[in-house]
Enzyme design. Structure first.
Site, mmCIF file in Angstrom:
data_model
loop_
_atom_site.group_PDB
_atom_site.id
_atom_site.type_symbol
_atom_site.label_atom_id
_atom_site.label_comp_id
_atom_site.label_asym_id
_atom_site.label_seq_id
_atom_site.Cartn_x
_atom_site.Cartn_y
_atom_site.Cartn_z
ATOM 1 C CG ASP A 10 -4.669 2.965 11.199
ATOM 2 O OD1 ASP A 10 -5.521 3.497 11.510
ATOM 3 O OD2 ASP A 10 -4.417 2.094 10.316
ATOM 4 N NE ARG B 124 -2.739 1.043 3.638
ATOM 5 C CZ ARG B 124 -3.459 1.096 4.384
ATOM 6 N NH1 ARG B 124 -4.833 1.456 4.076
ATOM 7 N NH2 ARG B 124 -3.367 1.291 5.726
#
Length: 542
Positions: free
Chosen positions: A449, A168
């Site tokens: 996160d 990613r």
């Protein structure tokens, strides 16, 4: 074709480069990055301007809807995405995490089908993190990633086939300030994608899979079109057949939810489906409609996957993906084991089981976990209820989702002082770690996160902006928010080691929780704190 040396004119590296990093930052790789940047950065910047225009319309009360100009794409049942690529036919459990060497080894050793190596929300983009992450993935794809710390050895297992690696890159909005091309910072997306693709595309095919990517934070099908153009150029440049690259798009913005068909269509031969990026999606709903009092949500804990707007989003994603023959991936189980409290741990794990059971029964083809210990729970649930490699045959033709369903904010729940303090703790805890170069943090046995920090920050802003009243009867205004911020900062700092960054995190956070200024992304707001740009060095002379 121009020489590498001529392409590298105007390309400068501002970060230090160690001996181990030189195999990544080769003149040929940097020339490829320069080609990507010069070809696509102007389009990227135009699309980011388009986001601002769209936001101004939403601020005035406009609501998104399915696009009339692309109705012909949505209503044409004949077109399909690409069939699943090697290593991506069965993706029932995917583990995600940053690209540090220990995580890479542990993730590839986990009992899962794929590993999403993350340069985005679970990584703080320090220069070292980004380049060493590329070194680690380069080594992993050559099965040379084993290492030792003290007496502890980290080795790739040899008793089974390892999970398929998916990378990613950062979202379109982020820059990589340590590399400039013609005086401008590089796109973080093109930097992450370009380095990985250049060094690993043929190697991954040789290993039996391919150069596969997760694509984050998109807000329109035009942003997916840009990725498709990047993929085509990249494959043509190295002589790789078009369609070898595959991209799974995270539907983690409310605007992208109205363009799912179109996003798959733009990526067609490169599409490997869509994913429910649940926390970013909630963040996007609050962010995009932050000026609209009809979109005020209760405490984060009340915004579950079964509330109307989240349920509609999941159903539409599965229906859309399966209609087009591509995977519909479920969301993250962020829990981590509670080793010192078996009872609390069992409650948490039961929550994971219920979440994964909901996903597999809804028709998802796979799901995410953040910790290897959760893989077994997810595997058991999916194996029991999905005996086939995927559920592409589950068409969900019973589903009809319209504009009102995706925007239905009928979410039961209250706003409480405990919810405010929890948001402050998560935001402060994440930002403090991020400034230290750590991109994912265990807080209260959840792996937080950037996405979860963004939900916390945006809720606080929203509550102050609209002057909500807590369940305890307290009006949430600027003074109250700053008072609680000060209290939580002091409490967290008092328990943390000397030299912690809570004071600095609170300085940034204080500007984000008063219903006034609102940064587009926390990561953009904080990025200069973790850049280490030194004097520019010509790329050709590295």
């Amino acid at each position: 074709m121009p020489s590498t040396e001529s392409i590298l004119q105007g390309v400068n590296v501002l970060g230090p480069v160690s001996e181990s990093q030189k195999k990544i930052l080769t003149p040929e790789a940097l020339a490829f990055l320069a080609l990507l940047q010069r070809s696509f950065n102007s389009t990227r910047k135009a699309l980011l301007e388009r986001r601002k225009i769209r936001q101004a319309e939403l601020d005035k009360g406009a609501l998104p809807d399915f696009l009339p100009e692309t109705r012909h794409i949505r209503e044409n049942p004949t077109w399909k995405g690409a069939p699943p690529a090697p290593g991506l036919v069965d993706r029932r459990v995917e583990i995600t995490g940053p690209t540090d060497r220990k995580m890479v080894v542990n993730a590839l050793n986990a009992d899962v089908w794929t590993y999403m190596a993350d340069f985005e929300d679970s990584s703080a983009p320090t220069w070292d993190n980004m380049i060493n992450g590329q070194v680690n993935l380069y080594d992993a794809n050559r099965r040379q990633v084993d290492f030792k710390i003290g007496n502890k050895e980290y080795k790739l297992r040899t008793d089974k086939k390892l999970p398929t690696l998916i990378v990613r890159p950062r979202g379109w909005h982020l820059e990589e300030k340590h590399v400039t091309v013609d005086g401008e910072p590089m796109s973080g997306s093109l930097f992450d994608f370009g380095l990985y693709f250049f060094h690993n595309a043929f190697q991954t095919v040789k290993m039996g899979f391919g150069p596969y990517f997760y694509l984050p934070k998109m807000e329109s099908h035009l942003e997916a079109r840009l990725w498709n153009d990047v993929f085509n150029l990249a494959q043509d440049y190295i002589g790789m057949p078009r369609g070898t690259i595959r991209g799974t798009v995270l539907i983690e913005t409310i605007l992208a939810a109205f363009e799912m068909d179109e996003i798959i269509y733009e990526l067609r031969d490169h599409s490997s489906g869509l994913n429910c990026g649940r926390w970013d999606y909630i963040f996007s709903v609050i962010k995009k409609f932050r000026q609209n009092s009809n979109f005020v949500l209760p405490d984060r804990s009340a915004v579950t996957m079964t509330v109307p707007f989240m349920d509609a989003y999941v159903k539409l994603l599965i229906q859309t993906c399966h209609k087009r023959g591509v995977h519909a991936m479920g969301g993250m189980a962020a829990q981590i084991p509670i080793k010192d409290d078996p009872k609390a741990n069992e409650v948490a794990m039961e929550g994971v089981r219920a979440d994964k059971l909901r996903e597999v029964k809804a028709g998802h083809d796979g799901t995410w976990v953040a910790h290897p210990a959760l893989a077994g729970i997810a595997v058991d649930i999916f194996n029991k209820h999905m005996p086939t490699p995927n559920q592409l045959f589950v068409r969900r033709e019973d589903v009809t989702i319209g504009q009102n369903d995706l925007l239905n904010m009928n979410v039961p729940g209250q706003i409480t002082e405990a919810g405010i303090r929890k948001n402050l703790n998560i935001g402060l805890g994440y930002m403090e770690a991020w400034i230290r170069g750590v991109g994912c943090v265990p807080i209260n046995y959840l792996m937080e996160d950037a996405a979860t920090a963004e939900v916390s920050r945006s809720q606080l802003w929203q509550w102050v902006r609209h002057g909500v009243t807590t369940a305890e009867g307290k009006k949430v205004d600027k003074q109250y928010a700053l008072k609680l911020l000060k209290e939580q900062t002091q409490e967290l700092a008092s328990k943390a080691p000397q030299g912690n960054k809570y004071g600095l995190a609170a300085q940034y956070f204080s500007g984000q929780v008063t219903g006034e200024d609102y940064a587009d992304f926390l990561t953009s707001l904080l990025y200069n704190e973790i850049t280490s740009a030194g004097p520019a060095r010509a790329a050709a002379k590295l």
